[in-house]
Write an enzyme that holds these catalytic residues in place. Structure first.
Site: not given
Ligand code: ADP
Length: 397
Positions: A9, A94, A182, A242, A380
């Site tokens: 990732n 990813r 996601h 964010r 994940e």
């Protein structure tokens, strides 16, 4: 000799890795994981075994710059040094954006890599970093199978209405639409719900992925029908740094009236807003929960308020709500935020079981709660490893 699947990732200044043993009878088993971080400021490598015990560490020192290629070399050398009992058979990656075309993971051939490169304008902050390790590995080990797993793919089941902005077709045709992110996290949660919470697996469920990035996903029978993130991962909920949903007129105001340029606005919306911007203290929820400062209190209040407002939107897309699932750093570990969200969302019929919530679930609602609430840890990396195994060795994902 056991077969090893490596999951990478890659971010702009970090490279996270997980190695899974694919050979065991019990399915994929985590062997080791870690990361190289601070690549361009103060590179540091750490690794942990399957029990979370430190397995390796290295620091290059302040001001040293480590390229992604050098970080991969370090990780590969480290894995080689971990013993001769394993053989690397595939690498899963990813990748933030699969655009409209990639609706599931794909074997990353040179042609596919070229195609994925064309999606960079849709995710300029992430896509180039995600693709770089693939190019490096393809160059060094041309016969190593590599699989690209997309954060957007899980959401391609959403109906056209959920994917649309109210913009002219000419703009939509250029790819300006809602994608959602996601997706690997939501896909993993959907895959384990049948065992943990059967009614959430078959019903109308909202999953709250509350990490540094945060979003909600509305699942109907395990398929994504709506999500709070749209064209980019800055949309929707308030996050660590964010801003989440913003009136687009604010961007025009920043541009025209405050004289900010695109780079400054990007920095503001992605890195200086959210919990950090509102509190002026930190983007880390743990730090804010521990802070005795009214600005931290307000930031947390707004964080919870925004989740509950968007929960209403997801519930409307689902025409009701049967279950709410919390996951990722804050969702999994903060009983306090779960309590605040469930209380604010009480009108939906959520009745929190305080003791179960304090224990961390998995079920955190009372047995009589009309809407059930759950804590389900996400994974994940395991989802990527499953896809990688499925595409390279024909195992079910
Ligand atoms: P990422 O999105 O980078 O993978 P995580 O899923 O690890 O991040 O989530 C990081 C967030 O989780 C941080 O805001 C951190 O403070 C928060 N977090 C982790 N543990 C706790 C805890 N025990 N209580 C409250 N917040 C926590």
């Amino acid at each position: 000799m056991a077969d090893l699947i490596l999951v990478l990732n890659a971010g702009s200044s970090s490279l996270k890795f997980c190695a899974f043993d694919a050979g065991g009878s019990g399915g994929l088993a985590l062997v080791i994981h870690g990361q190289a971080e601070g690549l361009f400021s103060s590179p540091r490598f750490t690794a942990f075994d399957a029990h979370g015990q430190p397995a390796g560490e290295h620091a290059w020192g302040e001001g040293v710059q480590l390229s992604h290629a050098e970080a991969i070399t370090h990780i590969a050398d480290f894995l080689r040094g971990q013993g001769s009992g394993h053989r690397l058979v595939a690498v899963g990656h990813r990748v933030v954006h699969g655009g409209a075309h990639f609706t599931q993971p794909v074997l990353a051939t040179a042609a596919i890599l070229d195609q994925l490169e064309t999606l960079t304008p849709l995710a300029p902050l992430h896509q180039p970093h995600n693709l770089r390790p693939m190019r490096i590995i393809a160059e060094r080990m041309p016969s190593m199978p590599q699989v690209a797993c997309f954060d957007t793919a899980f959401h391609t089941t959403q109906p056209p209405l959920a994917q649309a902005f109210a913009l002219p077709e000419s703009v939509t045709k250029k790819g300006v639409r809602r994608y959602g992110f996601h997706g690997l996290s939501y896909e993993y949660i959907a895959s384990v719900l049948p065992d943990i919470a059967p009614e959430a697996a078959t019903g109308r469920t909202v999953v709250a992925h509350l990490g540094n990035g945060a979003s909600l996903c509305a699942l109907r029978a395990g398929k994504s029908v709506a999500s709070t993130m749209g064209f980019t991962a800055v949309d929707g909920l308030m996050m660590g740094t964010r801003c989440g949903t913003l009136d687009p007129g604010v961007v025009l105001y920043l541009l025209d009236e405050l004289g900010m340029d695109a780079g400054e606005i990007e920095d503001l919306l992605y890195r200086r807003s959210g919990l950090l911007g509102v509190s002026g203290i930190s983007g880390d929820m743990r730090a804010l929960l521990a802070a005795d400062d009214p600005r931290a209190v307000f930031a947390i209040d707004l964080y919870v308020y925004r989740i509950c407002r968007e929960l209403g939107s997801m519930g409307a897309a689902l025409h009701g709500l049967d279950a709410l699932v919390f996951t990722a750093g804050i969702g999994q570990h903060s009983a306090e935020i779960r309590r605040r969200v469930c209380e604010e969302a009480r009108w939906w019929g959520i009745e929190l079981d305080d003791a179960a919530n304090a224990r961390g679930g998995p079920r955190v609602s009372t047995p009589t709660s009309k809407v059930s609430a759950w804590v389900v840890p996400t994974n994940e990396e395991l989802m990527i490893a499953r896809h990688t195994l499925a595409l390279t060795q024909g195992a079910p994902a």
